[in-house]
Motif scaffolding. Structure first.
Motif, PDB file in Angstrom:
ATOM      1  N   LEU A 289       0.876  -1.183   0.000  1.00 25.86           N
ATOM      2  CA  LEU A 289       0.000   0.000   0.000  1.00 25.86           C
ATOM      3  C   LEU A 289       0.903   1.219   0.000  1.00 25.86           C
ATOM      4  N   PRO A 290       0.530   2.264  -0.723  1.00 19.92           N
ATOM      5  CA  PRO A 290       1.423   3.422  -0.813  1.00 19.92           C
ATOM      6  C   PRO A 290       1.446   4.270   0.451  1.00 19.92           C
ATOM      7  N   LEU A 291       0.401   4.176   1.212  1.00 22.19           N
ATOM      8  CA  LEU A 291       0.345   5.084   2.360  1.00 22.19           C
ATOM      9  C   LEU A 291      -0.276   4.371   3.553  1.00 22.19           C
ATOM     10  N   MET A 292       0.534   4.242   4.581  1.00 18.33           N
ATOM     11  CA  MET A 292      -0.032   3.687   5.807  1.00 18.33           C
ATOM     12  C   MET A 292       0.722   4.265   6.985  1.00 18.33           C
ATOM     13  N   GLY A 293      -0.048   4.789   7.931  1.00 17.74           N
ATOM     14  CA  GLY A 293       0.583   5.313   9.130  1.00 17.74           C
ATOM     15  C   GLY A 293       1.078   4.140   9.996  1.00 17.74           C
ATOM     16  N   LYS A 294       2.284   4.335  10.491  1.00 19.17           N
ATOM     17  CA  LYS A 294       2.880   3.242  11.290  1.00 19.17           C
ATOM     18  C   LYS A 294       2.408   3.388  12.729  1.00 19.17           C
ATOM     19  N   THR A 295       1.706   2.358  13.179  1.00 22.71           N
ATOM     20  CA  THR A 295       1.243   2.378  14.577  1.00 22.71           C
ATOM     21  C   THR A 295       1.636   1.051  15.227  1.00 22.71           C
ATOM     22  N   PRO A 296       1.703   1.051  16.543  1.00 20.32           N
ATOM     23  CA  PRO A 296       2.047  -0.224  17.226  1.00 20.32           C
ATOM     24  C   PRO A 296       1.075  -1.343  16.862  1.00 20.32           C
ATOM     25  N   GLU A 297      -0.233  -0.990  16.717  1.00 18.51           N
ATOM     26  CA  GLU A 297      -1.235  -2.008  16.410  1.00 18.51           C
ATOM     27  C   GLU A 297      -0.947  -2.667  15.073  1.00 18.51           C
ATOM     28  N   ARG A 298      -0.425  -1.911  14.126  1.00 19.96           N
ATOM     29  CA  ARG A 298      -0.236  -2.433  12.768  1.00 19.96           C
ATOM     30  C   ARG A 298       1.095  -3.174  12.574  1.00 19.96           C
ATOM     31  N   ASP A 299       1.997  -2.935  13.520  1.00 17.28           N
ATOM     32  CA  ASP A 299       3.322  -3.519  13.354  1.00 17.28           C
ATOM     33  C   ASP A 299       3.300  -5.031  13.199  1.00 17.28           C
ATOM     34  N   SER A 300       2.334  -5.617  13.851  1.00 14.84           N
ATOM     35  CA  SER A 300       2.299  -7.078  13.793  1.00 14.84           C
ATOM     36  C   SER A 300       1.611  -7.592  12.534  1.00 14.84           C
ATOM     37  N   LEU A 301       0.932  -6.687  11.827  1.00 12.11           N
ATOM     38  CA  LEU A 301       0.168  -7.124  10.650  1.00 12.11           C
ATOM     39  C   LEU A 301       0.906  -6.862   9.340  1.00 12.11           C
ATOM     40  N   TYR A 302       1.741  -5.792   9.329  1.00 16.33           N
ATOM     41  CA  TYR A 302       2.393  -5.375   8.079  1.00 16.33           C
ATOM     42  C   TYR A 302       3.845  -5.084   8.358  1.00 16.33           C
ATOM     43  N   ASP A 303       4.606  -5.027   7.271  1.00 19.84           N
ATOM     44  CA  ASP A 303       5.972  -4.501   7.399  1.00 19.84           C
ATOM     45  C   ASP A 303       6.000  -3.112   6.769  1.00 19.84           C
ATOM     46  N   PHE A 304       6.748  -2.214   7.389  1.00 21.11           N
ATOM     47  CA  PHE A 304       6.764  -0.816   6.927  1.00 21.11           C
ATOM     48  C   PHE A 304       8.139  -0.441   6.433  1.00 21.11           C
ATOM     49  N   THR A 305       8.122   0.385   5.335  1.00 21.41           N
ATOM     50  CA  THR A 305       9.386   0.963   4.891  1.00 21.41           C
ATOM     51  C   THR A 305       9.689   2.129   5.804  1.00 21.41           C
ATOM     52  N   MET A 306      10.842   2.732   5.533  1.00 17.46           N
ATOM     53  CA  MET A 306      11.126   3.943   6.320  1.00 17.46           C
ATOM     54  C   MET A 306      10.043   4.990   6.012  1.00 17.46           C
ATOM     55  N   PRO A 307       9.747   5.795   7.009  1.00 15.86           N
ATOM     56  CA  PRO A 307       8.682   6.787   6.771  1.00 15.86           C
ATOM     57  C   PRO A 307       9.157   7.859   5.778  1.00 15.86           C
ATOM     58  N   TYR A 308       8.302   8.203   4.937  1.00 11.30           N
ATOM     59  CA  TYR A 308       8.658   9.306   4.009  1.00 11.30           C
ATOM     60  C   TYR A 308       7.841  10.558   4.297  1.00 11.30           C
ATOM     61  N   LEU A 309       7.025  10.456   5.310  1.00  7.54           N
ATOM     62  CA  LEU A 309       6.119  11.576   5.571  1.00  7.54           C
ATOM     63  C   LEU A 309       5.646  11.483   7.003  1.00  7.54           C
ATOM     64  N   SER A 310       5.754  12.594   7.722  1.00 12.10           N
ATOM     65  CA  SER A 310       5.183  12.602   9.058  1.00 12.10           C
ATOM     66  C   SER A 310       4.083  13.641   9.118  1.00 12.10           C
ATOM     67  N   LEU A 311       2.937  13.225   9.552  1.00  9.68           N
ATOM     68  CA  LEU A 311       1.802  14.149   9.599  1.00  9.68           C
ATOM     69  C   LEU A 311       1.257  14.210  11.004  1.00  9.68           C
ATOM     70  N   TYR A 312       0.725  15.304  11.324  1.00  7.99           N
ATOM     71  CA  TYR A 312       0.172  15.500  12.660  1.00  7.99           C
ATOM     72  C   TYR A 312      -1.327  15.552  12.563  1.00  7.99           C
ATOM     73  N   GLY A 313      -1.920  15.008  13.550  1.00 10.17           N
ATOM     74  CA  GLY A 313      -3.371  15.032  13.582  1.00 10.17           C
ATOM     75  C   GLY A 313      -3.901  16.391  14.043  1.00 10.17           C
ATOM     76  N   ALA A 314      -5.155  16.628  13.726  1.00 15.31           N
ATOM     77  CA  ALA A 314      -5.767  17.877  14.192  1.00 15.31           C
ATOM     78  C   ALA A 314      -7.250  17.650  14.444  1.00 15.31           C
ATOM     79  N   VAL A 315      -7.796  18.488  15.279  1.00 16.26           N
ATOM     80  CA  VAL A 315      -9.242  18.402  15.548  1.00 16.26           C
ATOM     81  C   VAL A 315      -9.939  19.447  14.673  1.00 16.26           C
ATOM     82  N   PHE A 316     -10.865  18.953  13.865  1.00 18.29           N
ATOM     83  CA  PHE A 316     -11.624  19.874  13.011  1.00 18.29           C
ATOM     84  C   PHE A 316     -12.998  20.106  13.635  1.00 18.29           C
ATOM     85  N   VAL A 317     -13.365  21.375  13.735  1.00 16.52           N
ATOM     86  CA  VAL A 317     -14.706  21.710  14.267  1.00 16.52           C
ATOM     87  C   VAL A 317     -15.364  22.738  13.350  1.00 16.52           C
ATOM     88  N   ARG A 318     -16.631  22.842  13.611  1.00 17.32           N
ATOM     89  CA  ARG A 318     -17.318  23.917  12.849  1.00 17.32           C
ATOM     90  C   ARG A 318     -16.785  25.255  13.342  1.00 17.32           C
TER      91      ARG A 318
END
Lengths: 741, 157
Positions: free
Chosen positions: A99-128
């Motif tokens: 898959l071209p894009l997958m955020g690396k999380t502890p939960e996913r580590d056991s399911l997939y193998d990840f390449t080195m990260p090429y992008l770090s994104l931060y979450g945000a809260v969107f409100v009206r």
């Protein structure tokens, strides 16, 4: 915010590209099966990373980046489109490769193998835009949050327990639309993606909040099928290549770039300056981080090694402790030590076992000596020993008795020695050994030894007595032997005497036969000469007298011959052999019986038992007896002689019976005497030696002779010889002879 | 002596030394001589009455120093009981000497002792005769002996 993320991204990618290259390198060499083509899947609605263009083809930053990275390592990419929740399952199941894009999380580590990260994104809260309730992350607790099902955001909310009030949507588009229409209170998602998405949806009523979501920094990577190491390393390599050859920058520029450079403000200038400085710093930081990482890694390695070593040591120690315990139990031995400075006493398990106390109940330190255990008689010994070792360092090794709390009496061997530090005794240590069993065995042995000694002593006494008796017997024997020797000597001298007598007798006989007969011959010879030459001169009476002289010389000669043969019979050695008496008698008869007399005398020979004796002597016996019988029947008109034998009382009895002159039984005892005669010479000639010779011979062979008769009624002469059967027990030789017969 | 002499002597029965009688008892010598004379052998008889002399005779020593050792009798009649050297010793000497061992020796004895008889034969006696007391029998015996050894028996020479 967007720029900050970008800067960080650069740094991260830069860092990883180093490690990525260095890490992927060995795989490349090792891999033999090279991947030529992969199948990936992309989402249609995660702009600007994954989306579809107007023609419905997949595109986006991540998609292009993956294609570029794959191309750099000669891998073709085929892309299919699917919703997030479908394609992530596809990858999990291995129906697609990446898959071209997958955020690396502890939960996913056991399911997939990840390449080195090429992008770090931060979450945000969107409100009206008109909603001002939420000021910090804590305000999220009580509100309804919209989130795409299976997105990082959902995992994040769960992981950090932000709220339980979650509404999941199929896509973030749906989530934003719902929020815009007043449904729910907030959407949590990637800041950049969210802004892009709102822009493309042309929704203006929604804004991201400025406060950061701690722990919702997401490193994005290519995800590959779990375990596909080759693809992972190839994509890492490709990623490094595209970063290095600026393709990355081009793609980034295409998707994020141009609009930021349109109006440069002062702030932008500073920011642009920062663009130059910060990457520089970051590069330097990267290098130093790299070095630091390596250093940390090697230190960590060393530390880990030390930890491992320590653990191994600890494990070994533990095992040895167990072994020691086991050994102590087996050998009933224990060790102890006394530290002088602290007055602390330490026992090993073995000592506790021996003294019959448990570690929990008994503290050896609480009593400086465990004197109470010891037998009262041993107190002073141990006390002295311990004092000496503490004061002078004198080692001790004692065998003492102890009473254990459960009432057992034990023998122990306790030994101690001192340890010095600069001439000071700092520690005393030693061992305690339960020697009860040895002691018991020893005692048993001592008892056994004593018993044995007593036994030996008793036996020795007995033996000595016996020896004494034996000595007495021996001396008695010696006397006897002496006597015997004396007797033997006497016998020998007697035998010698006898031999001498025999020799004399022999010489005497010799003399008689020569010297006595020579004159006789002369008398006879000259008498006859006289008779022949001078007969006429001496007249008739002279002739008669001369004939008497001549007759007497002959008679004298016969007497001498008989006497000599009698004497010879006594001296002659008996040569035993089996004898067929029947044929012996049959051979003798013709010599004795005058053919002229055959008519007048009948000789009947019955069955004669074989005998065992001297052949020539027995022949003499038969000759004498038969000629005797012939002589005494010479005057009978019908002479009758019977010869026979019978077996009686184990003896063979032979007899010669005649019907001749017989004899008076009154004088039967004189019959067998030498020169004893019962008849006048004028009736029957004889010297009276014949029967004496018979008796002598038969007696010498172990038989008897006797006679029965009456005057003018004939006589029977008997003689016996031991039967062969009777002789059996006497002589082995005779037995053999019997078999030969 | 040559072979011819013995042959003629044998044939003629008249040679002085054909019979050698070794006997010490003069009575026996006389009686034996009488017996020989009865058969006309008396002229051929030589008599030695001593054991030592007999040894000299056979060895050609002493009194017989000049005797030709090859001049040997055809028959020796040897009495066993002799003074000085007994008959068995003389027999041994005769039978041990190659030159005399072939001479027939008839041993005469008064004894019936078996020991003497067996010893005599062992030493090589050719015959063993017990002299009977009865002179008639003795005379007869001497005649038979002479006849046998001098006329019947084949001489070795």
């Amino acid at each position: 915010m967007k720029i900050q993320g970008k800067i960080f991204l650069c740094a991260v990618i830069f860092t990883f590209s180093f490690t990525g290259i260095s890490r992927s390198h060995p795989f490349e060499i090792l891999d033999t099966i090279r991947i030529k083509k992969i199948l990936i899947a992309s989402e249609p609605d995660y702009p600007p990373y994954c989306l579809i263009d107007k023609n419905g083809n997949p595109t986006g930053f991540s998609v292009e980046l993956l294609i570029a990275a794959a191309k750099a390592v000669n891998i073709d990419v085929e892309i299919k489109i699917g919703l997030w929740n479908k394609i992530r399952v596809d990858l999990e199941e291995g129906t697609i490769d990446a898959l071209p894009l997958m955020g690396k999380t502890p939960e996913r580590d056991s399911l997939y193998d990840f390449t080195m990260p090429y992008l770090s994104l931060y979450g945000a809260v969107f409100v009206r835009k008109n909603d001002g309730r939420i000021k910090s992350i804590h305000d999220l607790k009580d509100i309804k949050i919209l989130v795409m099902l299976g997105d990082n955001a959902e995992e994040y909310i769960h992981r950090n327990r932000i709220t339980n009030n979650i509404t999941t949507t199929r896509t973030f588009e749906d989530a934003f639309r719902m929020l815009a229409s007043g449904e729910g209170d907030a959407v949590i998602t990637q800041r950049v993606m969210g802004i892009q998405l709102l822009k493309s949806l042309k929704i203006k009523s929604i804004r991201p909040l400025d406060f950061p979501l701690d722990n919702f920094r997401q490193d994005f990577c290519f995800a590959v099928d779990k375990g596909n190491k080759e693809l992972l390393s190839r994509l890492n390599e490709g990623l490094s290549i595209v970063i290095a050859n600026k393709t990355f920058d081009e793609i980034q520029l295409k998707w994020f770039g141009p609009q930021h450079k349109e109006h440069i403000t002062y702030r932008d200038m500073i920011i642009n300056l920062l663009y130059i400085i910060i990457p520089l710093v970051i590069i330097l930081s990267g290098i130093s981080i790299l070095i630091l990482r390596r250093e940390v890694k090697s230190r960590t390695g060393r530390l880990q090694q030390e930890i491992d070593d320590h653990q191994i040591t600890e494990l070994t120690l533990h095992k040895q402790q167990l072994l020691l315990n086991e050994m102590e139990k087996l050998t009933r031995i224990g060790g102890w030590e006394y530290t002088v400075a602290t007055q602390e006493v330490v026992w090993t398990d073995g000592v506790y076992d021996i003294f019959g106390v448990s570690k929990t109940d008994f503290d050896p330190t609480s009593r400086k000596t465990d004197m109470n255990f010891y037998h009262p008689d041993d107190h002073k010994i141990l006390d002295n020993a311990f004092r000496n070792i503490l004061e002078h360092g004198t080692a001790y090794d004692l065998r003492l008795r102890i009473n254990t709390p459960d009432g057992q009496l034990k023998w122990i061997r306790t030994a101690g020695q001192a340890e010095y530090h600069h001439k000071d005794i700092v520690r005393v240590y030693g061992h305690v050994m339960d020697i009860t069993i040895q002691k018991q065995s020893e005692d048993d042995l001592i008892k056994l030894k004593n018993d044995l000694e007593a036994n030996v002593a008793a036996r020795t006494n007995e033996l000595e007595e016996k020896v004494l008796k034996l000595r007495k017997s021996e001396s008695a024997m010696l006397y006897m032997v002496e006597d015997l020797n004396k007797m033997t000597a006497e016998l020998k001298s007697e035998q010698l005497e006898l031999e001498a007598i025999n020799k004399e007798l022999e010489a005497f006989s010799y003399s008689i036969s020569h010297d006595l007969r020579a004159p006789l011959r002369a008398i006879n010879g000259f008498g006859q000469i006289l008779q022949e030459d001078y007969a006429e001169l001496i007249g008739e009476e002279g002739k008669r007298i001369l004939s008497v002289i001549i007759y007497n010389t002959k008679r004298m000669s016969t007497l001498i011959d008989d006497l000599l043969s009698f004497s010879r019979i006594s001296r002659q050695e008996i040569k035993y052999c089996g004898i067929d008496m029947q044929s012996m008698v049959n051979s003798i008869l013709p010599e004795l019986v005058n053919p002229a007399e055959k008519e007048r005398i009948s000789v009947e020979v019955h069955r004669l038992l074989p005998a065992y004796g001297d052949s020539s002597m027995l022949k003499q016996v038969w000759l004498n007896l038969i000629s005797n019988a012939l002589k005494f029947t010479s005057k009978i008109a019908e002479g009758k002689i019977e010869i026979g034998s019978s077996l009686a009382e184990g003896d063979n009895t032979y007899y010669v019976k005649d019907n001749g002159a017989g004899f008076n039984m009154q004088y039967s005892n004189k019959l067998f005497g030498v020169f004893q005669r019962l008849h006048a010479d004028k009736d029957f000639e004889g010297t009276g030696v014949g029967l004496a010779i018979v008796k002598r011979i038969i007696n010498r062979m172990g038989g008897r002779v006797w006679a029965e008769g009456a005057i003018n009624q004939g006589a029977v002469f008997y003689f016996t010889l031991p039967n062969l059967e009777k002789l059996d027990g006497f002589d082995v030789l005779s037995k053999r002879k019997k078999h030969e017969q | 002596m040559d072979l011819m002499y013995y042959q003629s002597a044998k044939n003629m029965n008249n040679k002085a030394n054909e019979i050698l009688l070794i006997e010490d008892n003069p009575n026996d010598v006389e009686l034996t001589k009488r017996a020989f004379s009865k058969f006309n052998f008396i002229h051929h008889v030589q008599i030695i009455s001593d054991g030592a002399e007999a040894l000299d005779y056979f060895r050609c020593t002493g009194k017989y120093l000049n005797r030709d050792i090859h001049d040997i009798p055809r028959l020796v009649m040897l009495d066993l009981k002799l003074p000085k050297v007994d008959g068995l010793e003389i027999l041994r000497v005769i039978k041990e000497d190659e030159r005399t061992k072939m001479i027939p020796v008839v041993v005469l004895t008064s004894s019936q002792e078996l020991k003497d008889v067996s010893e005599g034969y062992r030493l090589g006696a050719n015959s063993f005769i017990v002299k009977p007391v009865d002179f008639n029998k003795f005379t007869q015996l001497v005649g038979e002996l002479s006849h046998y050894w001098l006329q019947i028996n084949k001489s070795p020479y």
